[in-house]
Design an enzyme around this catalytic site. Structure first.
Site, PDB file in Angstrom:
ATOM      1  CG  ASP A   7      13.144   4.388 -71.890  1.00  0.00           C
ATOM      2  OD1 ASP A   7      14.118   5.533 -71.946  1.00  0.00           O
ATOM      3  OD2 ASP A   7      13.215   3.604 -71.409  1.00  0.00           O
ATOM      4  CB  SER A   8      17.404   3.910 -73.833  1.00  0.00           C
ATOM      5  OG  SER A   8      17.129   3.834 -72.422  1.00  0.00           O
ATOM      6  CE1 TYR A  39      19.403   4.414 -76.887  1.00  0.00           C
ATOM      7  CE2 TYR A  39      18.427   6.232 -76.986  1.00  0.00           C
ATOM      8  CZ  TYR A  39      18.683   5.308 -77.491  1.00  0.00           C
ATOM      9  OH  TYR A  39      17.913   4.943 -78.636  1.00  0.00           O
ATOM     10  N   GLY A  40      22.563   6.386 -71.256  1.00  0.00           N
ATOM     11  CA  GLY A  40      23.498   7.218 -70.116  1.00  0.00           C
ATOM     12  C   GLY A  40      24.847   7.443 -70.391  1.00  0.00           C
ATOM     13  CB  CYS A  70      14.438   8.450 -72.896  1.00  0.00           C
ATOM     14  SG  CYS A  70      16.211   7.944 -72.582  1.00  0.00           S
ATOM     15  CG  ASN A  71      14.625  12.168 -67.415  1.00  0.00           C
ATOM     16  OD1 ASN A  71      14.119  13.086 -67.344  1.00  0.00           O
ATOM     17  ND2 ASN A  71      14.046  10.954 -67.271  1.00  0.00           N
ATOM     18  CB  THR A  72      19.649   9.650 -71.520  1.00  0.00           C
ATOM     19  OG1 THR A  72      19.643   9.207 -70.146  1.00  0.00           O
ATOM     20  CG2 THR A  72      20.976   9.588 -72.008  1.00  0.00           C
ATOM     21  CD  GLU A 162      16.629  -1.695 -70.336  1.00  0.00           C
ATOM     22  OE1 GLU A 162      16.747  -2.545 -71.036  1.00  0.00           O
ATOM     23  OE2 GLU A 162      16.094  -0.813 -70.193  1.00  0.00           O
ATOM     24  CB  CYS A 194      16.741   8.034 -64.931  1.00  0.00           C
ATOM     25  SG  CYS A 194      16.821   6.402 -65.996  1.00  0.00           S
ATOM     26  CB  THR A 195      11.574   7.104 -67.624  1.00  0.00           C
ATOM     27  OG1 THR A 195      12.513   6.584 -68.853  1.00  0.00           O
ATOM     28  CG2 THR A 195      11.200   8.566 -68.214  1.00  0.00           C
ATOM     29  CG  HIS A 196      15.385   2.356 -66.986  1.00  0.00           C
ATOM     30  ND1 HIS A 196      15.372   3.324 -67.960  1.00  0.00           N
ATOM     31  CD2 HIS A 196      15.599   1.076 -67.408  1.00  0.00           C
ATOM     32  CE1 HIS A 196      15.572   2.551 -69.087  1.00  0.00           C
ATOM     33  NE2 HIS A 196      15.920   1.404 -68.726  1.00  0.00           N
TER      34      HIS A 196
HETATM   35  N1  DGL Z   1      14.853   5.840 -69.256  1.00  0.00           N
HETATM   36  C1  DGL Z   1      16.408   6.573 -69.606  1.00  0.00           C
HETATM   37  C2  DGL Z   1      16.335   7.932 -68.925  1.00  0.00           C
HETATM   38  O1  DGL Z   1      15.161   8.444 -68.401  1.00  0.00           O
HETATM   39  C3  DGL Z   1      17.585   5.770 -69.437  1.00  0.00           C
HETATM   40  C4  DGL Z   1      18.780   6.067 -70.251  1.00  0.00           C
HETATM   41  C5  DGL Z   1      19.596   5.024 -70.315  1.00  0.00           C
HETATM   42  O2  DGL Z   1      19.489   4.216 -71.404  1.00  0.00           O
HETATM   43  O3  DGL Z   1      20.635   5.050 -69.865  1.00  0.00           O
HETATM   44  O4  DGL Z   1      17.337   8.555 -68.856  1.00  0.00           O
END
Ligand code: DGL
Length: 270
Positions: A7-8, A39-40, A70-72, A162, A194-196
């Site tokens: 993940d990011s 990353y988003g 990470c979805n992004t 974060e 988003c996994t966050h």
């Molecule tokens: N957990 C990432 C996701 O699922 C976060 C992306 C990010 O870093 O903005 O999209």
């Protein structure tokens, strides 16, 4: 033997936690690219370069299978990676499809034509890059017809998580839900894309109210991975389990320990 989870930053830990509960004996190597999160708000090329570098590190540590938790990265880079970058003996899986299969009441491998499903109004909460990729709508269109998706780019939420600023994260979630509800007052379902976001899932649920079915990824991804490994046990790979970050391990591990409510030790990615 280990499966990689990338993940990011901290969000993929929500997936790791669910995988550990579902498959307690499966060794996992986690990599968070905390030095480059979020990353988003990045461009797709940038996300592609960061994601391939991170996944390569997991391959180098002995993983044959990596989950892009990470979805992004899944939205902006996965297809390009699968088309020309992933070596033949390795696999990289994203986190979108299990979620969409759950929403569209499909089993894995059901490739029948798109059909009407139980929901017609769906709210999608995701990062700005995931929303602008329209990857979710594209995957949904392969499986369902007649579903209206209203997407809310949730700027700032990943950053706040974060930083460990959960008060700001909560305030942002509430304002993003309100913004969405102005455009779609009564969604039947909400996707936390988003996994966050499972780290603030209670806030989403509270803001959305009891009538909205909330789809959250971690357990859906864990079930789908269990199913995949049953069919492909040879993809478990080799390597020592561990937690790595491109950022500051002390700062990452204190937040990870707080989020998962157990001690987690991170090492610097060499
Ligand atoms: N957990 C990432 C996701 O699922 C976060 C992306 C990010 O870093 O903005 O999209």
């Amino acid at each position: 033997m280990a499966v990689g989870i990338f993940d990011s930053g901290l969000g993929g830990l929500t997936v790791l936690d669910a995988v550990q509960k579902r498959l307690p004996d499966l060794p996992l190597i986690y990599l968070g690219d905390n030095a480059h999160t979020p990353y988003g708000v990045r461009e797709p090329d940038d996300i592609y370069n960061l994601t391939t570098a991170g996944v390569q590190s997991l391959f180098d540590k002995g993983c044959d299978l990596v989950i892009l938790a990470c979805n992004t990265a899944s939205a902006a880079a996965l297809r390009r990676m699968q088309e020309g970058w992933v070596p033949e003996d390795k696999r990289v899986l994203g986190v979108f499809v299990p979620l969409i299969e759950a929403l569209t009441e499909r089993q894995w491998g059901d490739n029948s034509p798109p059909r009407e499903v139980g929901v017609t109004e769906v709210a999608l909460f995701a990062t700005p890059t995931t929303v602008s990729s329209r990857a979710f709508q594209r995957e949904l269109a392969f499986r369902a017809i007649g579903v209206d998706v209203e997407a809310q780019p949730c700027g700032g939420v990943v950053d706040a998580i974060e930083q460990g600023d959960m008060i700001l994260a909560e305030a942002l979630v509430r304002s993003h839900v309100e913004a969405l509800q102005r455009r779609m007052p009564k969604p039947q379902a909400a996707i936390l894309g988003c996994t966050h976001y499972p780290l603030v899932e209670d806030v989403f649920r509270d803001a959305l109210g009891p009538d909205v079915a909330v789809y959250s990824q971690p357990s859906l991804v864990a079930d789908s991975l269990a199913d995949y490994l049953e069919r492909r046990p040879n993809m478990i790979g080799s390597g020592e389990p561990g937690f790595y970050t491109s950022g500051d391990p002390k700062s990452v591990e204190s937040k990870a320990t707080l989020f998962l409510r157990r001690k987690i030790s991170f090492e610097t990615l060499e």
